[in-house]
Every structure is written in structure tokens, then in C-alpha cells.
Design a protein around this motif. Sequence first.
Motif, PDB file in Angstrom:
ATOM      1  N   LEU A 130       1.084  -0.876   0.157  1.00  0.00           N
ATOM      2  CA  LEU A 130       0.226  -0.365   0.021  1.00  0.00           C
ATOM      3  C   LEU A 130       1.054   1.108  -0.213  1.00  0.00           C
ATOM      4  O   LEU A 130       0.892   2.812  -0.983  1.00  0.00           O
ATOM      5  CB  LEU A 130      -0.834  -0.360   0.817  1.00  0.00           C
ATOM      6  N   VAL A 131       1.959   1.251   0.917  1.00  0.00           N
ATOM      7  CA  VAL A 131       2.314   2.753   1.158  1.00  0.00           C
ATOM      8  C   VAL A 131       3.870   1.818   1.319  1.00  0.00           C
ATOM      9  O   VAL A 131       3.995   0.615   1.756  1.00  0.00           O
ATOM     10  CB  VAL A 131       1.939   3.202   2.011  1.00  0.00           C
ATOM     11  N   TYR A 145      -7.596   5.452   9.281  1.00  0.00           N
ATOM     12  CA  TYR A 145      -7.011   5.944   8.721  1.00  0.00           C
ATOM     13  C   TYR A 145      -7.828   5.613   7.579  1.00  0.00           C
ATOM     14  O   TYR A 145      -7.732   4.262   7.965  1.00  0.00           O
ATOM     15  CB  TYR A 145      -5.890   6.887   8.113  1.00  0.00           C
ATOM     16  N   LEU A 147      -7.360   4.426   3.158  1.00  0.00           N
ATOM     17  CA  LEU A 147      -6.432   4.815   2.022  1.00  0.00           C
ATOM     18  C   LEU A 147      -7.856   4.701   0.787  1.00  0.00           C
ATOM     19  O   LEU A 147      -7.801   3.384   0.532  1.00  0.00           O
ATOM     20  CB  LEU A 147      -4.805   4.218   1.561  1.00  0.00           C
ATOM     21  N   TYR A 149      -8.384   4.838  -3.238  1.00  0.00           N
ATOM     22  CA  TYR A 149      -8.660   4.469  -4.577  1.00  0.00           C
ATOM     23  C   TYR A 149      -9.458   5.335  -5.589  1.00  0.00           C
ATOM     24  O   TYR A 149     -11.030   4.525  -5.024  1.00  0.00           O
ATOM     25  CB  TYR A 149      -8.222   3.385  -5.265  1.00  0.00           C
ATOM     26  N   ALA A 156      -6.005   8.561  -5.242  1.00  0.00           N
ATOM     27  CA  ALA A 156      -5.841   7.748  -4.018  1.00  0.00           C
ATOM     28  C   ALA A 156      -5.612   8.783  -2.943  1.00  0.00           C
ATOM     29  O   ALA A 156      -5.499  10.436  -3.498  1.00  0.00           O
ATOM     30  CB  ALA A 156      -5.019   6.877  -3.572  1.00  0.00           C
ATOM     31  N   GLN A 157      -7.116   8.725  -2.517  1.00  0.00           N
ATOM     32  CA  GLN A 157      -7.054   9.584  -0.883  1.00  0.00           C
ATOM     33  C   GLN A 157      -7.287   9.124  -0.093  1.00  0.00           C
ATOM     34  O   GLN A 157      -7.472   8.028   0.857  1.00  0.00           O
ATOM     35  CB  GLN A 157      -8.829   9.972  -1.115  1.00  0.00           C
ATOM     36  N   PHE A 158      -6.233   9.879   1.173  1.00  0.00           N
ATOM     37  CA  PHE A 158      -6.107   9.881   2.496  1.00  0.00           C
ATOM     38  C   PHE A 158      -7.158  10.329   3.316  1.00  0.00           C
ATOM     39  O   PHE A 158      -6.774  11.890   2.826  1.00  0.00           O
ATOM     40  CB  PHE A 158      -4.891  10.065   2.886  1.00  0.00           C
ATOM     41  N   ARG A 159      -7.751   9.500   4.207  1.00  0.00           N
ATOM     42  CA  ARG A 159      -8.899  10.243   4.743  1.00  0.00           C
ATOM     43  C   ARG A 159      -8.176   9.708   6.399  1.00  0.00           C
ATOM     44  O   ARG A 159      -7.914   8.600   6.717  1.00  0.00           O
ATOM     45  CB  ARG A 159     -10.419   9.528   3.753  1.00  0.00           C
ATOM     46  N   SER A 168      -4.210  13.583  -1.108  1.00  0.00           N
ATOM     47  CA  SER A 168      -4.496  13.625  -2.185  1.00  0.00           C
ATOM     48  C   SER A 168      -3.772  13.202  -3.328  1.00  0.00           C
ATOM     49  O   SER A 168      -3.552  14.274  -3.518  1.00  0.00           O
ATOM     50  CB  SER A 168      -5.732  13.685  -3.250  1.00  0.00           C
ATOM     51  N   LEU A 184       2.661   6.610  -2.258  1.00  0.00           N
ATOM     52  CA  LEU A 184       1.554   5.740  -3.006  1.00  0.00           C
ATOM     53  C   LEU A 184       2.081   4.413  -2.861  1.00  0.00           C
ATOM     54  O   LEU A 184       2.585   4.617  -4.501  1.00  0.00           O
ATOM     55  CB  LEU A 184       0.885   6.553  -3.418  1.00  0.00           C
ATOM     56  N   GLU A 193     -10.563   0.245  -1.386  1.00  0.00           N
ATOM     57  CA  GLU A 193     -10.690   1.288   0.298  1.00  0.00           C
ATOM     58  C   GLU A 193      -9.973  -0.258   1.432  1.00  0.00           C
ATOM     59  O   GLU A 193     -10.202  -1.157   1.318  1.00  0.00           O
ATOM     60  CB  GLU A 193     -11.808   1.407   1.073  1.00  0.00           C
TER      61      GLU A 193
END
Length: 795
Positions: A130-131, A145, A147, A149, A156-159, A168, A184, A193
Motif C-alpha cells: 500500500l505505502v 485512517y 486509503l 483509490y 488515491a485519497q488519504f482520509r 490525495s 503511494l 478502500e
Amino acid sequence: MNPEAALRPYGEYEPEAQASGGHLTDYWQVVARRLWLVLLIFSVTTASAVWAVSRQRTYYQAHLAFQINDPMQRTRSLTPGARFSGMEIFVDPIQSEIQVLRSAPVANKVVEALGLRFMPASPDIPRSSLVRDVTVAPDTPDGDYVLAYDAAGRMAQFRSAGGTVLGSAPVGSVIEAAGLRFTLQPPPGESREYPLLLRPREQAAQIVRGQTSATPRENTNIVDATYTSTDPVLAPKIMNATAEALRNYGAERVKVAASAEVRFIEEQLTTAREQLHGSLERIQDFKKSQAFTNLSAEEQALVERGEQLRRQIEELDGERSSFSRLTQEIERGGLAETDLAKLTAQIGASSNPSIGASVDRIRGLQEDRLKVLTSGSKRPDHPEVRAIDEQIRSTERDLVEAIRGHVQNLTRRLEEPSRQLQELEHRQRQFPELESQLQKLELQQSVEQGTYQFILSQLYQAKITEAVASPYVDIIDPAVGASRIGPRGRMNVLLGALLGLLLGVGAAFFLEYLDRTVRTSADVEQLLAIPVLGVIPRLRRVGRDDVGHKPIPLIVALDPLDPAAEAYRNLRMNLTFMRTDDQSIRSLTFSSPGPDEGKSTTALNFAVMLAQQGLRVLLMDADLRRPMLHHALDLLREPGLTNLLIGDASPREALRPNVLPNLDLLPAGPFPPNPSELLNSKTMGRLLEEFEGKYDQVIVDSPPILAVTDAAVLAARTDGLVLVMRSGETEQRGAERAVEQLRRIGVRVLGAVLNGVSTTSSDDSYYLQYYHRYQPQRPKRWTRIRNRLEKVRFW
């Protein structure tokens, strides 16, 4: 009819002695009888093993090797003596460093270096998928959190857990938000997700400690360390970071210890400096107060000469004491406990070249020995190493002799200054008391000055150690990748299958131990001491019963080539040869210990078998409670035996003549309220006598022995009784009680019939299998079906 028949038909029956030990086939029969249970347990266990293997995670292991050296190894060449040694302060330095490797401080440094607080919420997803290149600010709070896509997996958005978008970026870019920084990666699966969490530092460190292990190599200071993880990319990074953290942590410990020593020596040096300054001031004040400037030149010269002699004596005595202690150290512990660097420094100040030559030779031999051990991979007991050790010991003896000679020389050199000092002291006794006080002050000042100089030299050594302190852990083989170590799928499935097989077989033998039923003819003969007249295999059901009763298979009439028909012929033969002139068998009762054990089936097929032989046979259904024979032959139950006993019908009306060739049937008739009284009546006795005179054989089907008393009453009025039992269903205790009850009333028990025997698992099935192979070849199943279809006519 013989009511006073003997308990046994022909003397004392003795069953054949069984073998003392079980045969392999006996154990196989136990398994074959409960093969369904073995297969069930085997299938369940194997399926469970397959399921467990499918649920197991794949683990990877990174390997690293590092060497643990002496923490003070690099400072010993710069200082005449080591202040402390890391190899000397631990009981086992290698094991101690392994514990430090798995300690919380080292794990915390690894967590901070690689940002291991930030991980996927699911342990099945590797973080590197993932990261990557994660950094976490030290003051970042814990949290959850997500992640997310896009559908294409390119953005990808980091929420946050609440849904707030923290950042993002496209895949491959860096996101920096909420104290986190990472690169990312494409989504690892079909999901778009992935929950992530920022766990506490202590929890992440505990995971690192639990997955790190180390083992020292035998007879070396090299340690093999491993780290196990589900992430093949992160595992070698964590392993290398752990080793680097241990390396730096050890260097910091050495530096901190050296700094602490520097601070302590500086404090002592300040105290010594103050004491020296005080001594100098006291001498100056004394001279001023006593006007020592008026002393004569001769007295002043005596004082100076005395000071020179004392210094000379102190130097010679100190050197002699030092060499004397050195001799004792060498004699007591050898050169292993002696600091050669310090010894070399002392020799440099002396005038004895033989000592220096011996020391230089010993140092050279020690270096040669170390090279042989390290480069040649030889053990200390190797001949070459032992030869060098012998040279070292020889040189050591030469060194001791040289030092002793030097000590004697110093002793001789002390004699002259001591004599001169005694003369000066004699002359100084003539000096005034004031001069004696001055000498005491100067002597005190000399001692304090020596102390100050010694502490100052120790301070220089400590500062050198502090300045050159460096890591003493060297990484020899860093982790460059991770190898897969699990799960061992095939082996686990194989072990699960083997365990299931063992459990299944064990359960089969356990149930066999609990099984108290009669299974084989050997069981019957050993348990009841009566012969087995027939062994009947499991019968095929032929025909259907419209009233809901289980149909009685009439195998003898419908399929004469069936193995069961041959078994009934064997029963007929055994009973035929039991007849004698003294004891004829005209009437025969068939009964069983309990219900549903096949007595009616056996009686019917046996009667048909006798009729096929040409005998005139009467089959009497005397089971007035649950009659079955009229169902098997598809006849009416009334009128029957009950009508004859109560005088409500004549034999001509009750009998069913020629239901099969040479076979007549007397059905049970209506259900009476008192079956036992009717069967025990004189009318029943007269009927049996009448039928015995009219027919060649009378076969009586009676109720179960243990259920009611009807069977015992009937058996006492006939020539004998055949006890029918079902293999695997008749209880041993029930069979014993049935035979005991019959013998108490004098019933002649001719033998037993064991039916329901399996042709595949029973011990009595061998002749049935032979019969299968010997009988005429039947058409194959599909051939028989085709032949039957050809006979079908359509209108």
C-alpha cells in the motif's frame, strides 16, 4: 415331541480354541466394520487441515549476521591501560547483546526510523503493498485512517476515520498530511478502500521485539539474527534497522560511560589542584614568617641534596616495587592477566634491554597465534597453535628471569643513595626544629604534586577514550531480502490426513471395545457354548409390503443361486445330520433373544428349503403378538392358530395348503388376549402331535425369548429350538440370558443361526466369497436390464 430333552443335543460341545494372539486380518475386520466412521473422521480432519492451511498467512524471514567486538578494543592502543572492558563487565557478553537486540530501546529506534506505527488494519495486507518510505512525526497522535483509490486504481485519497480528506495524489507520488509522509503504491487487490491505523509506539515496538530472534554461532562472536514478517519488502529493512540501532546503541553506551569517567576525574583533579596550591602557600608563608632567607649555603645545599636523594630512592624503589608486582602477576596468572602496553612503557624507562626484547618477542608470538586462529580457522588445540603457546611460555620464563635480575640490580642501586641519605639525615639532626618543619611541608607538597600529576594523566586517558569511542558491533552480512518460510501447506494437510486416519482407526477400535454384540460364529460358540448351524449373509429385499411392514426376503424360492440360499442349504444339512434314531427332530422352533433379529425370515426360508427337498412341511406362525409370515406370502391372517386353539375353526379351515410346493402355512389368526395361556394349553400339545404325524417337518415361528414367555412354552413342546441372532445387533448379555432361561426349563437348544453377516467385513464371510467366485457367471447389470426391456410389450 420330547419335553424331557437334554440341555445339549449331543454331549458337551467344546468350541475350538482361539489363537492366543490376534491376526492382522482381525484388526482389519474391526476397521472394515466401521469404515464409514473412519472415512468420516478422516474426511473431516483432512478438510479441517485444508481449511486451516487456506487461512494461514504467508510469512517471510530476513537474515542478518553481525559480529560483537570488545567495546574498548580501539582505545587500548592509545592508552597504557584500559579503564574498563565491555567483555569483562558481562557474565556472557554475546547473550547480553542478543538481549539488547530484542530490548525496548532498540525496538523504539527501529519503529521511529521506519515509521512502523503506521500499518494496515488487516494483518493479511503487507504495508509495502500500500505505502512505502513511511515517516511518522514523533508527536503524531494515534488514530484510524482510510486509503481510498478511484475505480481505475490510479488516484488515491488519504482520509481520516471520520471521512475528512487529508490528502490525495496519484499512485507513485508522496502524500504528506497529519504528521505522516509516505509514497503511494497501486492497490494490491480488487478492493478500493483499505483501513490503516497509527498504533501506539509501545505496541509497535512489542511486535518488532516478538518477531526478532538471534542465535550465536558456536565458538565465535558472530550472531545470526532473523526477523519474521508477512511483508517481504519490509522484513529486511526492519532487520537492517535493528542491527544498526544495536550498533549505535552500543557506541552510545561506551561514550556515556567514558564521559561519566571524565567528569569524575575532573572533579578529583580540581580537588587535587586546590590541595597542591594550599601546600605551596603554606611553605611560602612558613619561610616568610621564619626568615629562612638567612640560612647558610651549606645548609641549603644539604637540604637540596637530601631532596635529590629522596627522589632518587623513591624512583628506584617505585621501579623495583613495580617490577616485583609484575613478576608476581606473571607467576600467578601468566601474561593473560598482564597489560603488555603498560609493561612496555615501564621497560622504556628502564635500562634493561633483555626485558624489552622478551616483551617484544611475546607480543610478536601473540600476534602470530591470533593470525593462525583467525586466518587458518584452527582451534586452540591445533599443533601449530600449541607450538606457539609453548614458545610464549618459554619466553615468559625468560622474561621472569630478566625481571628478577633487574629487581636485584635495583636493590643494589638503592643501597648507595640510602646510605647517603642516612648520613645527610644525621647531619640534618643538627639543624634547628624549624628546618624540620619546613621539610615536612615540602614533603607534603611533593606528595600532593605527584597525586595531581597522576590524576591529570588519567584525565588525558579518559578523554582519549571518550573521543575515539565507536560502534563495536560490525554488520558482516546485511539483510538483502526475505525468504518464504510458511505456511507448510502440503505437510500440514498430510499431517492432518494422517491424524484423521489415526483418530478414525482409534475411534473404530474404541467402539469395538464398547460393542457388546454378537458378531461372529466364534463369539456365539465361546459365549453360549452351542454350535453355529448356519451363517446367513445380509439378504436382498425382494418385493414390497403394502401395509407398511418390512418385507421378508424369500431368497430360497426367488433366487436359488444367491449366496443366502446356499447358506440356508448349509443350515438344512446341519440340522439333518443332527437327527438320530433316539432323538428325532420332527418339530422345530425358531426364536431369537429379541425382536427384529430375523427369526421369521430364517424360519420361512428354512421351511421353503425343506419343501424344495421334497419333504412335506408345515410352517406355523406361533407369534400371536406380531405375526409376519402371512405378509411374506401375501395371505390372510384369519382364520389361523388362534382359531384352532379356541375351537373356532377346524384345521382344514385354518391351514393354507400348498402356498409353495410341499409347503403349508398355518397363520397366526386374530390377536388373543392371553397368548401364553393358549400356547401352553393341552390343545396346543394335541395340535403339535397331530401335525407331527401328518407332516415330515413342523417349523414353528415363535416370539422373542426375552420379551415374552411364549417361546419357552413352545420350545418345551417341540423337539428342539434354533436360536436366531443378528450379527452386530444381538447383545451378548441378552443371548446369554435367553440360553440360560431355555436350559432352566429343559429346552433342547440345537444350535444357533447367525444372520445379517456382512460378506465384506465379517470373519464368517470367507465361504460366502468362495461361493460368489464359484457360482455361474451372471450377465452384467446393464445386460440384465437390456434383456428385461426387450420383454416389455406396448399396447
